[in-house]
Design a protein around this motif. Structure first.
Motif, PDB file in Angstrom:
ATOM      1  N   ARG A 328       0.834  -1.201   0.000  1.00  0.00           N
ATOM      2  CA  ARG A 328       0.000   0.000   0.000  1.00  0.00           C
ATOM      3  C   ARG A 328       0.868   1.250   0.000  1.00  0.00           C
ATOM      4  NH1 ARG A 328      -3.537  -1.447   3.697  1.00  0.00           N
ATOM      5  NH2 ARG A 328      -2.604  -0.356   5.426  1.00  0.00           N
ATOM      6  N   GLN A 330       3.752   1.449  -1.240  1.00  0.00           N
ATOM      7  CA  GLN A 330       4.370   1.558  -2.571  1.00  0.00           C
ATOM      8  C   GLN A 330       3.399   2.213  -3.551  1.00  0.00           C
ATOM      9  OE1 GLN A 330       6.173  -1.995  -4.093  1.00  0.00           O
ATOM     10  NE2 GLN A 330       7.078  -0.862  -5.748  1.00  0.00           N
ATOM     11  N   TYR A 331       2.144   1.782  -3.526  1.00  0.00           N
ATOM     12  CA  TYR A 331       1.158   2.387  -4.421  1.00  0.00           C
ATOM     13  C   TYR A 331       1.009   3.883  -4.100  1.00  0.00           C
ATOM     14  CZ  TYR A 331      -0.609  -1.764  -6.809  1.00  0.00           C
ATOM     15  OH  TYR A 331      -0.740  -2.862  -7.622  1.00  0.00           O
ATOM     16  N   TYR A 332       0.971   4.194  -2.826  1.00  0.00           N
ATOM     17  CA  TYR A 332       0.868   5.593  -2.407  1.00  0.00           C
ATOM     18  C   TYR A 332       2.059   6.391  -2.938  1.00  0.00           C
ATOM     19  CZ  TYR A 332       0.960   9.691   0.642  1.00  0.00           C
ATOM     20  OH  TYR A 332       1.013  10.971   1.121  1.00  0.00           O
ATOM     21  N   SER A 333       3.240   5.810  -2.821  1.00  0.00           N
ATOM     22  CA  SER A 333       4.439   6.538  -3.257  1.00  0.00           C
ATOM     23  C   SER A 333       4.446   6.722  -4.771  1.00  0.00           C
ATOM     24  CB  SER A 333       5.707   5.818  -2.797  1.00  0.00           C
ATOM     25  OG  SER A 333       5.939   4.664  -3.591  1.00  0.00           O
ATOM     26  N   TRP A 334       3.851   5.765  -5.493  1.00  0.00           N
ATOM     27  CA  TRP A 334       3.767   5.937  -6.938  1.00  0.00           C
ATOM     28  C   TRP A 334       2.924   7.150  -7.292  1.00  0.00           C
ATOM     29  CZ3 TRP A 334       2.689   0.313  -9.033  1.00  0.00           C
ATOM     30  CH2 TRP A 334       3.899  -0.392  -9.069  1.00  0.00           C
ATOM     31  N   GLY A 335       1.747   7.219  -6.663  1.00  0.00           N
ATOM     32  CA  GLY A 335       0.883   8.354  -6.933  1.00  0.00           C
ATOM     33  C   GLY A 335       1.558   9.666  -6.568  1.00  0.00           C
ATOM     34  N   HIS A 367      -7.341   5.889 -13.251  1.00  0.00           N
ATOM     35  CA  HIS A 367      -7.460   5.432 -11.870  1.00  0.00           C
ATOM     36  C   HIS A 367      -8.896   5.444 -11.384  1.00  0.00           C
ATOM     37  CE1 HIS A 367      -3.135   5.517 -11.986  1.00  0.00           C
ATOM     38  NE2 HIS A 367      -3.137   4.854 -10.855  1.00  0.00           N
ATOM     39  N   GLU A 389      -3.045   4.948  -4.169  1.00  0.00           N
ATOM     40  CA  GLU A 389      -2.337   5.600  -5.272  1.00  0.00           C
ATOM     41  C   GLU A 389      -3.004   6.925  -5.633  1.00  0.00           C
ATOM     42  OE1 GLU A 389      -1.622   2.962  -8.542  1.00  0.00           O
ATOM     43  OE2 GLU A 389      -0.360   4.426  -9.584  1.00  0.00           O
TER      44      GLU A 389
END
Lengths: 431, 386
Positions: A328, A330-335, A367, A389
């Motif tokens: 989670r 990681q997805y947040y950091s992508w966004g 998204h 994200e």
């Protein structure tokens, strides 16, 4: 769509070479399935997901052949035609290369990463200049990294005192005299043909500004790893592609630089990196903005006029996040990174505003659709990952890059060390 | 970048070389082997220079699947919806060193099928530039020695085309004053003596050797129509080539296809003319055309029209070995129509429709039958508009 009955971790990692006779595929006790990499003469063509629930514990040769042809027939055809047109490629001499592994406090992972690199170096001694392997220890809390690096003969070690991945990358840039600079993540392992394919790529595309390649999982032992990879992972496919400055049929190009590759394996022209001012140290800083530095560089390379070439054989195996909270994040950091990068690009190159805004609209639309599908249970990712994200994107858009710049200025002040100046805004890409 | 693009043919049987373009034009590259088109890709000035190896990678990506399929199919056609990994049908592919010899064998086998029907080549020449008509007649002249005939549907008020026709005594001329392309095709059908009527679309110039592959497709009594492949002209507007590539670059275009009654059951809309190049080059068995009233009374490039032919039990084939080129600039005194679906494309089509009043100006819409009343409503609205 995620089928919790079919996708049961752990999945075995298998490989099939099409030029060798097929054998039945048997799953061991406890394995929920297999991730099968299909190769032809060592080159990756496709991958196949085999689940115990759907295919049983053993696949016969005929069934395996049918499944392989379903995913790999077209790729095999492309490979055949390539062979017919270009012949069997000769082994190319090793390019002038430094392979940099930026790491911090992960000595065991580092050992796992270095071993195949050293093996490739030694195996190709007779084919040109020996590759230079460099470990960049980023703000080390102890000397475990230095000790691990010293276990491998000929591996150089440097220390970068300012914490942040891009500080480490710029330290590597300052520490090399080679023509090409490759970065491999410390939690990744290069493929046994990695250096051969890179040598071929450099020979075939001498004007390239950089090379990227596919990232596959090193293991699929947990549900988080399986979900991530099944949703696509870092996947950009197995087709060769050349990314030039413009693309006539893509209105968001090159703002969609995430499609060019992943920083876990990237190779850049050292002279071009220096010309562009190195990596932007306000990105890839670790928390709270742990990403974007690689994509930023891909974007700047392509805009410089030198192409970026995606080599399907430049394969690296990466250890994905093992648990759902980590995924989670990681997805947040992508966004967060995508949005911060968007804002940065508009600030530094206002003429790219229309393209960046189109990209933003595309990203939001994509998204939103994914979120609806996830809520309906029709996406591989659960809604909380997609929401993470999106939330990252919203927060990132509103000043995250500027906040990061202030943070790293404070970091520099508090640490004694040397590094290159902040890259992108001070030296603008020539249009 | 220039508003004009170029189309180049690259022969995969010749050694690859480093690739460069003259000037600042983008280029659509047709990958060919022994005349057959296996794939296409686009090169823009920003992509250059391309090394031999890079060109090989791009060519392999674009043409590999079609090459493997052609080897696998041999003399046979792909029966839609076979073209799907989900159906389990995938081409078997051998090694690179035997690929070209097997591909050559497959193409030779296809080309050696006998021609068992006679043809009437029907050309509707109204509004064409005389140079285009002259070029077409020069290409088809050798075909007329095989027992086939050519009929030009001519508006006898057009002195320029009359001058061209005067040099071709072997061509029959049917005079039709004014009228739409549908009326011209009906006149051609009535005048034709051959078993098969072959129609060339507006601005389409066939390549030498185009006719036999079309006629070879009529190897069974139930084959009602065969379409050929159409490529853009060598120098063409950017939006036309872009539209062509966006629609047609799928490798399926290089594969011979067969549509039968099972296709009608499986597909709601009709023959995918977007895959087959539309009706720019089409051969229709006269018996089939006469049995399907809508064929030349309604817009023949609409998939729903051809669906009637399939529903009546006829087979439609697509034969990519029959090649022609279409130029948007071949119509005398008119704005060339693009194939673009981009913004403005629809408006341009509608304006051209208002100017000329012929329904075929409207972009083809692959819609379900319930939309037909809406389309008729739009027709009458536009005709009545001031």
């Amino acid at each position: 769509m995620w089928h919790s009955g079919k996708m049961v971790a752990p999945y075995a990692m298998r490989e099939i070479e099409l030029t060798e006779p097929l054998r039945p595929l048997a799953l061991r006790e406890g394995e929920g399935g297999a991730h099968v990499l299909v190769r032809r003469k060592g080159r990756p063509l496709a991958r196949l997901w085999v689940s115990r629930a759907e295919h049983g514990a053993e696949l016969s040769v005929d069934e395996l052949d049918r499944l392989i042809r379903g995913v790999a027939a077209e790729a095999a055809a492309r490979h055949s035609l390539r062979e017919a047109l270009l012949g069997e490629p000769e082994r190319q001499p090793t390019p002038s290369l430094t392979v940099a592994v930026c790491t911090r406090n992960r000595a065991d992972l580092l050992r796992r990463c270095l071993a195949p690199l050293v093996a490739l170096r030694d195996e190709r001694r007779h084919l040109g200049p020996e590759i230079d392997i460099l470990v960049v220890d980023n703000a080390p809390p102890d000397d475990s990294t230095r000790v691990a690096a010293a276990e491998f003969a000929g591996v150089r070690y440097v220390c970068e005192p300012v914490p942040g991945l891009n500080f480490g990358r710029n330290r590597a840039l300052a520490s090399t005299t080679r023509e090409w600079l490759a970065f491999v993540d410390d939690d990744a392992v290069v493929d046994r043909f990695w250096l051969d394919r890179l040598a071929e790529g450099v020979a075939a595309s001498p004007d390239a500004g950089g090379f990227t390649g596919p990232i596959l999982p090193l293991m699929l032992e947990t549900e988080a790893q399986l979900r991530f990879e099944y949703a696509g992972g870092f996947g950009k496919g197995f087709d060769w592609e050349r990314f030039s400055r413009e693309r006539w049929n893509d209105r968001i190009y090159p703002s969609n630089a995430g499609r060019f590759g992943t920083g876990a394996c990237m190779v850049h022209s050292t002279s071009l990196l220096r010309e562009l001012g190195g990596f932007d140290e306000a990105l890839d800083t670790g928390a709270p903005l742990p990403g974007g530095g690689d994509i930023d560089m891909f974007y700047r390379v392509v805009r410089s006029g030198r192409p970026l070439v995606y080599l399907p054989g430049l394969l690296v195996f990466h250890e994905h996040r093992r648990d759902m909270p980590g995924l989670r994040k990681q997805y947040y950091s992508w966004g967060l990174s995508v949005a911060a990068l968007m804002r940065k690009s508009i600030r530094c190159a206002p003429e790219t505003r229309p393209s960046q805004h189109r990209f933003m609209r595309w990203w939001l639309r994509r998204h939103a659709i994914r979120l609806v599908k996830a809520l309906a249970g029709r996406d591989v990712s659960p809604p909380r990952l997609v929401l993470a994200e999106i939330l990252g994107g919203i927060i990132g858009y509103f000043g995250e890059y500027e906040r990061s710049q202030k943070r790293i200025a404070l970091r520099r002040q508090s640490v004694i060390g040397q590094g290159l100046p902040i890259a992108s805004c001070e030296r603008r890409v020539e249009t | 970048m220039s508003d004009l693009w170029t189309t180049l043919d690259a022969d995969l049987g010749e050694p690859l070389q480093d690739f460069a373009l003259a000037g600042d034009r983008s280029c659509l590259v047709n990958l060919r082997y022994q005349g057959a088109v296996l794939g296409q890709f686009v090169v823009t000035p920003s992509d250059l220079p391309l090394s031999r190896e890079e060109l090989g990678e791009m060519a392999a990506r674009a043409a590999g699947p079609a090459a493997a399929w052609l080897v696998d199919l041999g003399r046979n056609d792909l029966t839609i919806p076979e073209l799907s990994a989900r159906t389990g049908r995938t081409p078997r592919c051998g090694s690179g060193d035997e690929l070209f010899s097997r591909l050559g064998d497959a193409l030779a086998s296809r080309r050696s099928r006998p021609v068992t029907v006679s043809a009437s080549i029907i050309i509707h020449a109204a509004g064409w530039k005389p140079s285009v008509l002259r070029a077409i007649l020069a290409v088809i002249r050798p075909d007329l020695r095989g027992g086939h005939e050519a009929i030009v549907i001519h508006d006898d008020g057009d002195a320029k085309t009359a001058a061209v026709l005067a040099d071709h005594a072997d061509v029959r001329v049917v005079n039709v004053r004014g009228g739409s392309i549908e009326a011209a095709r009906q006149a051609g059908l009535r005048a034709a003596r051959g078993e098969v009527a072959v129609f060339l679309g507006e601005g389409v110039i066939p390549e030498p050797g185009w006719l036999d592959p079309l006629l070879q497709g009529f190897d069974a009594a139930e084959v009602g129509a065969v379409f050929g492949m159409v490529l853009p002209a060598r120098n063409e507007r950017a939006d036309v080539i872009q539209g062509h590539f966006s629609r047609y670059h799928s490798y399926a275009r290089s594969l011979p296809m067969r549509f039968g009654p099972e296709f009608v059951r499986g597909w709601r809309w009709g023959v995918p003319l977007w895959e087959t190049g539309g009706c720019s080059v089409m051969a229709v068995r006269r018996a089939a055309a006469l049995s399907c009233r809508r064929l030349f009374h309604d817009c023949s490039w609409r998939p729903s029209v051809w669906k009637d032919l399939l529903a009546a039990g006829w087979i439609i084939r697509y034969e990519p070995l029959s090649l022609a080129r279409r130029s948007s600039a071949s119509m005398e005194g008119s704005d060339p129509l693009g194939c673009s679906r981009g913004r403005g494309g629809l408006l341009r089509h509608m304006l051209a429709y208002r100017r000329r009043g012929t329904r075929y100006e409207l972009p083809h819409v692959d819609l379900l039958p319930p939309w037909r009343p809406a389309r008729r409503g739009l027709d009458s609205l536009l005709r009545r508009a001031p």
